[in-house]
Design a protein around this motif. Structure first.
Motif, short mmCIF file in Angstrom:
data_model
loop_
_atom_site.label_atom_id
_atom_site.label_comp_id
_atom_site.label_asym_id
_atom_site.label_seq_id
_atom_site.Cartn_x
_atom_site.Cartn_y
_atom_site.Cartn_z
N LYS A 114 0.86 -1.18 0.00
CA LYS A 114 0.00 0.00 0.00
C LYS A 114 0.90 1.24 0.00
O LYS A 114 1.70 1.42 0.93
N ASP A 115 0.75 2.03 -1.06
CA ASP A 115 1.60 3.22 -1.22
C ASP A 115 3.09 2.82 -1.18
O ASP A 115 3.91 3.48 -0.51
N GLU A 116 3.43 1.76 -1.87
CA GLU A 116 4.79 1.26 -2.00
C GLU A 116 5.39 0.76 -0.69
O GLU A 116 6.60 0.51 -0.60
N ASN A 117 4.56 0.59 0.32
CA ASN A 117 5.02 0.03 1.58
C ASN A 117 4.47 -1.38 1.75
O ASN A 117 3.29 -1.63 1.47
N ILE A 118 5.31 -2.30 2.22
CA ILE A 118 4.86 -3.68 2.46
C ILE A 118 4.06 -3.71 3.76
O ILE A 118 4.57 -3.42 4.84
N MET A 119 2.77 -4.09 3.64
CA MET A 119 1.88 -4.14 4.80
C MET A 119 1.89 -5.52 5.45
O MET A 119 1.77 -5.65 6.67
N GLU A 217 -2.09 -3.63 -3.43
CA GLU A 217 -1.61 -4.51 -4.48
C GLU A 217 -1.01 -5.76 -3.85
O GLU A 217 -0.24 -5.69 -2.88
N TYR A 218 -1.35 -6.90 -4.42
CA TYR A 218 -0.88 -8.20 -3.92
C TYR A 218 0.06 -8.77 -4.98
O TYR A 218 -0.38 -9.18 -6.07
N VAL A 219 1.33 -8.79 -4.66
CA VAL A 219 2.36 -9.19 -5.61
C VAL A 219 2.84 -10.60 -5.27
O VAL A 219 3.19 -10.90 -4.12
N LEU A 220 2.89 -11.47 -6.30
CA LEU A 220 3.28 -12.86 -6.12
C LEU A 220 4.77 -13.03 -6.38
O LEU A 220 5.26 -12.74 -7.47
N LEU A 221 5.46 -13.52 -5.37
CA LEU A 221 6.89 -13.83 -5.48
C LEU A 221 7.15 -15.16 -4.77
O LEU A 221 6.24 -15.72 -4.15
N HIS A 222 8.38 -15.65 -4.88
CA HIS A 222 8.76 -16.85 -4.12
C HIS A 222 10.08 -16.60 -3.41
O HIS A 222 10.71 -15.55 -3.58
N ALA A 223 10.52 -17.58 -2.67
CA ALA A 223 11.68 -17.38 -1.77
C ALA A 223 12.96 -17.07 -2.52
O ALA A 223 13.86 -16.42 -1.98
N HIS A 224 13.08 -17.50 -3.76
CA HIS A 224 14.33 -17.32 -4.51
C HIS A 224 14.20 -16.28 -5.64
O HIS A 224 14.99 -16.29 -6.59
N SER A 225 13.22 -15.42 -5.54
CA SER A 225 13.00 -14.42 -6.60
C SER A 225 14.21 -13.49 -6.74
O SER A 225 14.66 -13.20 -7.85
N ASN A 226 14.76 -13.00 -5.64
CA ASN A 226 15.91 -12.08 -5.71
C ASN A 226 17.12 -12.75 -6.30
O ASN A 226 17.88 -12.15 -7.05
N GLU A 227 17.33 -14.02 -5.97
CA GLU A 227 18.50 -14.72 -6.49
C GLU A 227 18.40 -14.90 -7.99
O GLU A 227 19.41 -14.76 -8.72
#
Length: 230
Positions: A114-119, A217-227
């Protein structure tokens, strides 16, 4: 005179015999005929006339059994859901778990912005489906915005067959996430576009979901997305 007296005597005897025969016939008829009750009460407002006592008693028992026999079973939609198990605490669910449902093998996560902050962060690998909506009794993802429906949408993991990059290999089964809108009033958006009701849409990494008129906004990622980005 004597002749007249004899004729009168014979006439009187004939009448006496006729009366005796009539009496005997009545006794025989009375003994052989069944006993009848003039009336028999089945209930407060039902009466049977001209019925034998035995028949009336049998009908009375049947009528009372039908009248007072209780029925504690469920009816209508609740009866159906009692058999399918598609309810929680008496609340009928709009979504039924599909036969190809499966828990994900990948550590999927849903990040709420929300407003670029992780809630909040929701770990999706812990179960096979997540129901989103305002009804806190049954949903897994609580939506606070008034434009959202009580059971708005569902994220469902399903086991599907895919063809490997090498076409020579056989198809393999993998578990993928899917999104379905449950005929909500103000719809569901996937990557800025409204999706159709009651249809599965495959979700991919970094997909963005919005429910109703909510700005979250609900963004879908997984544990290794950054890697993988590196």
């Amino acid at each position: 005179m004597k002749r007249n007296f004899d004729e009168v005597k014979r006439s009187n005897e004939s009448r006496a015999n006729i009366k005796n025969e009539t009496r005997d016939d009545k006794k025989i008829s009375k003994r052989s005929s069944p006993s009848y009750s003039s009336k028999k009460f089945l209930s407060d407002d039902k009466v049977l006339w001209g019925t034998s006592n035995e028949e009336t008693e049998g009908k009375t028992d049947d009528a009372e059994e039908k009248k007072y026999k209780p029925n504690f079973g469920l009816t209508g939609a609740l009866a159906k859901d009692e058999l399918t198990g598609n309810n929680i605490g008496g609340v009928v669910l709009k979504h039924s778990i599909p036969l190809d449902s499966a828990k994900p093998t990948r550590l999927w996560r849903l990040y709420i912005f929300k407003d670029e902050n992780i809630m909040e962060t929701i770990h999706l690998h812990r179960q096979s489906s997540f129901l989103a909506g305002r009804d806190k009794r049954v949903v897994d993802i609580i939506l606070e915005h008034p434009s959202c429906s009580s059971q708005h949408a569902v994220i469902q993991f399903r086991k599907v067959k895919v063809q490997p990059l090498n076409d020579e290999d056989d198809e393999i089964e993998v578990v993928k996430p899917f999104l379905m809108d449950l005929s909500s009033t103000h719809k569901t958006m996937l990557n800025g576009k409204h999706i159709e009701d009651c249809r599965y849409y495959e979700l991919r990494e970094k997909d963005c979901i919005r429910f109703g008129g909510s700005s979250r906004e609900y963004v879908l990622l997984h544990a290794h997305s950054n890697e993988e980005d590196k």
